[in-house]
Motif scaffolding. Structure first.
Motif, mmCIF file in Angstrom:
data_model
loop_
_atom_site.group_PDB
_atom_site.id
_atom_site.type_symbol
_atom_site.label_atom_id
_atom_site.label_comp_id
_atom_site.label_asym_id
_atom_site.label_seq_id
_atom_site.Cartn_x
_atom_site.Cartn_y
_atom_site.Cartn_z
ATOM 1 N N ASN A 251 3.669 -0.546 -4.914
ATOM 2 C CA ASN A 251 2.790 -1.543 -5.427
ATOM 3 C C ASN A 251 2.468 -2.941 -4.867
ATOM 4 N N ARG A 252 3.100 -2.970 -3.645
ATOM 5 C CA ARG A 252 2.761 -4.114 -2.785
ATOM 6 C C ARG A 252 1.384 -4.117 -2.395
ATOM 7 N N PHE A 253 0.775 -5.266 -2.487
ATOM 8 C CA PHE A 253 -0.527 -5.665 -2.162
ATOM 9 C C PHE A 253 -0.649 -4.736 -0.630
ATOM 10 N N ILE A 255 -2.511 -5.022 2.021
ATOM 11 C CA ILE A 255 -2.161 -5.450 3.432
ATOM 12 C C ILE A 255 -0.913 -6.150 3.720
ATOM 13 N N ASP A 256 -0.145 -6.398 2.676
ATOM 14 C CA ASP A 256 1.202 -6.800 2.995
ATOM 15 C C ASP A 256 2.014 -5.656 3.498
ATOM 16 N N GLU A 260 2.761 -5.253 7.596
ATOM 17 C CA GLU A 260 4.213 -5.201 7.830
ATOM 18 C C GLU A 260 4.453 -3.945 8.914
ATOM 19 N N MET A 330 -3.476 -13.281 7.351
ATOM 20 C CA MET A 330 -1.793 -12.763 7.272
ATOM 21 C C MET A 330 -1.146 -13.202 8.261
ATOM 22 N N GLN B 22 -4.019 -8.910 -8.936
ATOM 23 C CA GLN B 22 -3.782 -7.541 -8.805
ATOM 24 C C GLN B 22 -3.072 -7.218 -7.885
ATOM 25 N N GLY B 23 -1.883 -6.170 -7.716
ATOM 26 C CA GLY B 23 -0.946 -6.081 -6.727
ATOM 27 C C GLY B 23 0.223 -6.803 -6.379
ATOM 28 N N ARG B 24 1.094 -6.437 -5.801
ATOM 29 C CA ARG B 24 2.238 -7.364 -5.450
ATOM 30 C C ARG B 24 2.178 -7.951 -4.194
ATOM 31 N N LEU B 25 2.357 -9.145 -4.188
ATOM 32 C CA LEU B 25 2.243 -9.885 -2.951
ATOM 33 C C LEU B 25 3.671 -10.397 -2.552
ATOM 34 N N ASP B 26 3.774 -10.487 -1.145
ATOM 35 C CA ASP B 26 5.063 -10.817 -0.688
ATOM 36 C C ASP B 26 5.296 -12.424 -1.023
ATOM 37 N N ARG B 28 6.082 -14.736 0.986
ATOM 38 C CA ARG B 28 5.691 -15.394 2.074
ATOM 39 C C ARG B 28 4.485 -16.048 1.857
ATOM 40 N N TRP B 29 3.676 -15.644 1.009
ATOM 41 C CA TRP B 29 2.385 -16.169 0.977
ATOM 42 C C TRP B 29 2.554 -17.418 0.007
ATOM 43 N N TRP B 32 1.181 -20.147 2.127
ATOM 44 C CA TRP B 32 0.046 -19.986 2.534
ATOM 45 C C TRP B 32 -1.021 -20.456 1.388
ATOM 46 N N GLY B 44 2.708 -4.528 -12.002
ATOM 47 C CA GLY B 44 2.048 -4.435 -10.528
ATOM 48 C C GLY B 44 1.031 -5.599 -10.291
ATOM 49 N N LEU B 68 -8.724 -13.249 0.991
ATOM 50 C CA LEU B 68 -7.842 -12.107 1.322
ATOM 51 C C LEU B 68 -8.227 -10.631 0.656
#
Lengths: 895, 87
Positions: A251-253, A255-256, A260, A330, B22-26, B28-29, B32, B44, B68
């Motif tokens: 369920n990661r975003f 483009i993340d 990667e 990104m 929506q979605g899981r962001l890393d 490191r953002w 940003w 999620g 994004l």
């Protein structure tokens, strides 16, 4: 302003693009049905630009004559002058025969230039597509207003396309409701399952099963950038189903996950290259070499393009590229995640290379991004002359707001510029304090006597004390403090070095304005003579010619019409000798000459000069003088007997009037009041007087009769005469006469009004003395309209003068131009209760030899009815006998 | 005046926002997104939490999110400790 060709480059059709006939058809339909705007609005990564380049290729295939103007916008285009320059470049790039020129040395109104553009387009024989890409950057209200203006006046052959990541701040709903909008949004743009299949299998040759395609399509929701990254990750991968399982199960975003994946599959040096060069908005091989401190960047960029790794070429020769916005974001986010030191270092390296390669603006941007403020300040100082010349004031201001205050204080050149920006934006207090700071910084020295500030040694720095004094004079002018303006301007003049012609010109200009405002017209004329000489020595002929206007205004106030005319004719001739395009002030000069010729009684020639000025267009008429055209036209129309048209034109003049350039010696509201008085609309004129604090009593000694209020007061005198308040009018005029004589100004108009005041009172004998004086001094200068505009009342006095042998030839000339109807409607309305048409008719018969019964017969009315009419007439004229009524009617010009 | 909707004008340093995506962001953002804390939800989604200097900063942040292509689910101003927004 240097135009970056990369911003006008139409993106080329990508070799592996999925054909999208359903969208192309929708776009073509919009073009066919003549809708004004196509809006492609969706977040990054939905293939907006790619679709448009496919459409353009298709449309040009169908219609080879179709012209396409493309403009890729960025954050710095949020500035009217810059946007306009690029817009015109894009259009001229598409069709060099159009040749619409950008206003170079003057901030002409956006609408004016757009009007030229629209006119050019309306004559075009072929269809034109104007594409504005990345429109989400445009937020400036005047820019958005200009685009709305363009849409409202869009020529049939022109079609506007806006590509934006967010909905533009335009009246989209109105266009949608009016059926004038073609819209493509994210839901339209996302890949359908079929398109996803075409892309993954036919373009990328991945050989995926339909289940795998559906899985990817669902996970990315048809988002093209996601599918593209997925395809990149899948290339050369053996475990296809493993990847798809991992990706769809996470369920990661999107483009993340995918970036990667893609980055991990790159060799280390490519990964570093991508991360380090992501700070650049535009990439070239040499620039990337400088930023990465390596060689071979050109080859890497070429291979990235080949591998479809989100670089977009910006020209045909593959010199400049950019990363896809999403990819760049990104990469930058990853870079930023490792702390601020590396990005700052990379920005500095970029700034150094850009400076060395003459890209001053970008060098500043990167120095600021590196937070290297000393470097930024030095670069900005060097860029000041260039940026000011191209009038990108907003850019400069944006930079300055990013600099810490102490850095600006240590750079007086920047501080003074900042002060000017504040002054222009109306923040007088900030302007004042910034000038004080700059002055302190300039004066401070280190222990060994060297300057303590950090400004680089330049022409700007050398002349800074003069500039400061000139800006102080400008500040004083903005505050309306004539004394301080004069003081600072004198100081500036004292500080100028020999050879600093621009400094001398500016200082003398403010001195001249101060003298003018104070009514010291001899000094004013002299000062503007010096301004003209200095500006010509500085090589600025356009502004030198422009000084003719204030000089002539002052000469006219002095009654020196012939000299003013010579000055205008000489300037017009000189302007005409400069070839094409004519100097900026040419149009203004024609307007000035027109006004003079009108006064001299040559209405056809006056109209002709106005037409010439109009034909020269906005580029030859300065903004601050534009109102004069409307004033000149109003007075011609009034002279031709159309006062209502004159009022409308004066209203237009008010809308174009810009305060603060010249002293307001001829206020437009007073000009309107004069027309109303001549029309007999005294209620309007009285309201004007009320609003401007002018009422009976202004003749009292306490009231300020300065030169700046002379025009108002002469208008008030006319109002008093029309109200038959003769004693008040005469007292006011006596004092005005004294003031004008003391100020060595023309007294002709005052004498004329004295004559009219006496005349209205029936004292013809008393009227003739001032009239004779007025005629004597007006004749050699050739005045006509000053007398003629007063209409029938003046005609009666002139006839009387002629019979007594006063200037008979001149009087004959003047009488020729007074039409019999002049002043008549005015005469009626000066009565508290105006006469009806019928009563006027009766009145004219009363002036004849006919007897009462004869008049009744003549009018087919009974004698009783005639008596009723006569009684009404007597009441309205405030008389009680037939001879008195006739005399009164005659003096009012009713007969 | 009492019922009219009012824009909150709390002191700048007290405003904090919660933005759900929506979605899981890393993680490191975070840098940003102007130093926001990222936390992953069990559903999620990702919640960004952090201080916002003023409305202009908030809109800049929202634009970055939009650029994004992340789907925005909700945005909430979190109340400062004394719970009073208007003073």
């Amino acid at each position: 302003m240097p135009v970056l060709a990369t911003k006008l480059f139409i993106p080329q059709l990508r070799p592996h693009a999925v054909p999208r006939p359903r969208l192309i058809e929708k776009l073509n339909e919009g073009l066919r049905s003549g809708r004004k705007l196509t809006l492609v609005a969706a977040p990054a990564g939905f293939g907006k630009t790619t679709l448009l380049s496919e459409w353009i290729a298709d449309a040009q295939h169908r219609d080879p004559a179709l012209m396409v103007a493309w403009l890729s916008l960025d954050e710095s285009d949020n500035e009217p002058s810059r946007f306009l320059a690029y817009l015109l470049s894009a259009v001229n790039h598409a069709d060099p025969t159009l040749g619409v020129e950008a206003p170079s040395d003057q901030p002409t109104g956006m609408t004016a230039t757009l009007t030229t553009l629209i006119n050019e387009f309306s004559q075009a024989s072929q269809h034109i597509l104007l594409v504005l890409d990345d429109f989400q950057f445009i937020e400036d209200p005047s820019l958005l207003g200009a685009v709305v203006f363009l849409l409202d006046h869009l020529p049939a052959k022109l079609h506007l396309v806006i590509i934006s990541r967010s909905d533009p701040l335009l009246p989209v709903a109105r266009l949608r409701a009016g059926g004038e909008l073609t819209e493509l949004r994210a839901a339209d743009l996302r890949f359908t399952p079929d398109e996803a299949a075409t892309f993954l299998n036919q373009m990328m040759h991945l050989g995926l099963s339909s289940a795998e395609i559906t899985a990817l399509e669902t996970r990315t929701e048809g988002w093209i950038a996601g599918l593209q990254l997925a395809a990149l990750s899948l290339r050369e991968r053996t475990d296809v189903s493993g990847f798809i399982q991992g990706f769809t199960g996470s369920n990661r975003f999107v483009i993340d996950y995918l970036v990667e994946e893609v980055l991990q599959r790159q060799p280390a040096h490519i990964r570093d290259f991508l991360l380090h060069t992501a700070i650049l908005d535009r990439l070239s091989g040499p620039l990337c070499d400088a930023v990465t401190e390596l060689t071979g960047s050109s080859e890497i960029l070429a291979s990235l393009e080949r591998d479809n790794l989100f670089v977009v070429p910006l020209d045909d020769r593959r010199q400049w590229y950019r990363y896809h916005h999403l990819f760049a974001d990104m990469l930058r986010a990853r870079l930023a995640g490792d702390g601020p030191a590396l990005p700052a270092r990379l920005h500095t390296l970029a700034s150094v290379w850009l400076e060395q390669n003459g890209l001053a603006e970008d060098a500043v941007t990167h120095a600021l991004a590196a937070a290297d403020f000393e470097r930024a300040a030095r670069l900005i100082e060097l860029a000041v002359p260039m940026v000011r010349q191209s009038r990108q004031d907003a850019t400069l201001l944006r930079w300055l707001t990013l600099l810490p205050r102490d850095v600006i204080t240590r750079h007086p050149v920047l501080g003074v510029y900042y002060a000017w920006s504040s002054l222009v934006s109306g923040d007088l207090q900030a302007a004042q304090s910034r000038l004080v700071d700059a002055e302190h910084a300039l004066a401070a020295t280190t222990a060994d006597g060297a300057p303590a500030h950090d400004s680089v040694l330049s022409e700007e720095l050398r002349t800074l004390p003069v500039t400061i004094a000139v800006y102080r004079a400008a500040l004083a002018q903005a505050r309306g403090d004539v004394g301080a303006m004069r003081e600072h301007a004198s100081q500036a003049l004292d500080l100028t070095q020999p050879g600093d012609h621009l400094g001398r010109g500016a200082a003398a200009g403010f001195l001249g304005l101060a003298s003018w405002a104070a009514g010291d017209l001899d000094d004013g004329v002299r000062a503007f003579g010096e301004v003209q000489t200095s500006l010509r020595l500085a090589g600025n002929l356009a502004d030198a010619l422009g000084t003719t206007i204030p000089s002539a205004d002052m000469l006219i106030s002095q009654g020196r019409l012939r000299q003013a005319r010579r000055a205008y004719e000489q300037a017009v001739r000189l302007a005409g000798e400069q070839g094409d395009p004519p100097p900026l002030s040419t149009g203004d000069l024609h307007v000035g000459l027109s006004e003079l010729l009108r006064e001299l009684g040559d209405l056809p020639a006056a109209s002709e000069h106005l037409a010439t000025s109009e034909a020269l267009g906005d580029r030859s008429n300065s903004r601050e003088n534009r109102y004069r055209w409307y004033v000149a036209m109003a007075r011609i129309r009034q002279a031709e007997g159309h006062p209502d048209v004159a009022i409308d034109l004066l209203g237009e003049a008010e809308r174009h009037y810009l305060r603060g350039f010249f002293p307001e010696v001829r206020p437009i509201p007073a000009m309107k009041a004069r027309v109303w008085i001549a029309q007999g609309r005294l209620n309007e004129a009285l309201a004007w007087a009320d609003e401007h604090g002018l009422s009976a009593g202004a003749e009292s000694a306490a009231v300020d009769l300065s030169y700046l209020r002379e025009f108002d007061h002469l208008t008030l005198a006319r109002l008093l005469i029309a109200q038959l308040k003769t004693p008040e009018a005469l007292r006011l005029l006596d004092r005005l006469l004294d003031a004008a004589e003391t100020g060595r100004r023309s007294t002709t108009e005052i004498l004329i009004l004295q004559a009219l005041a006496h005349g209205a009172h029936g004292d013809t004998a008393l009227a003739l003395a001032p009239l004779a004086r007025a005629l004597a001094q007006a004749e050699p200068e050739g005045y006509v309209r000053l007398f003629v505009d007063e209409g029938a009342a003046m005609a009666a006095l002139l006839r009387e003068a002629a019979t007594r042998g006063i200037a008979p030839n001149y009087v004959r000339r003047l009488l020729r131009d007074i039409r019999p109807t002049d002043g008549r409607p005015g005469g009626i309305q000066t009565l508290t209760e105006p006469l009806s048409e019928r009563e006027l008719h009766v009145l004219r018969l009363l002036a004849s030899e006919l007897s009462g019964p004869d008049i009744a017969r003549e009018l087919y009315i009974s004698l009783n009815t005639l008596r009723t009419h006569t009684k009404h007439i007597f009441t309205k004229l405030e008389v009680n006998s037939r001879p008195a009524a006739v005399r009164r009617a005659d003096s009012l010009g009713l007969l | 005046m009492s019922d009219a909707p009012r824009m909150p004008h709390p002191p700048a340093d007290l405003v904090s926002y919660e933005i759900r995506l929506q979605g899981r962001l890393d993680d490191r953002w975070g840098t940003w997104f102007d130093g926001f804390q990222l936390s992953a939800g069990s559903d999620g989604t990702t919640t960004l939490t952090g201080p916002v200097t003023d409305q202009a900063a908030l809109h800049g942040l929202l634009r970055r999110i939009g650029d994004l292509g992340v789907t925005l689910i909700s945005i909430n101003a979190t109340l400062p400790s004394n719970g009073d927004f208007d003073e």
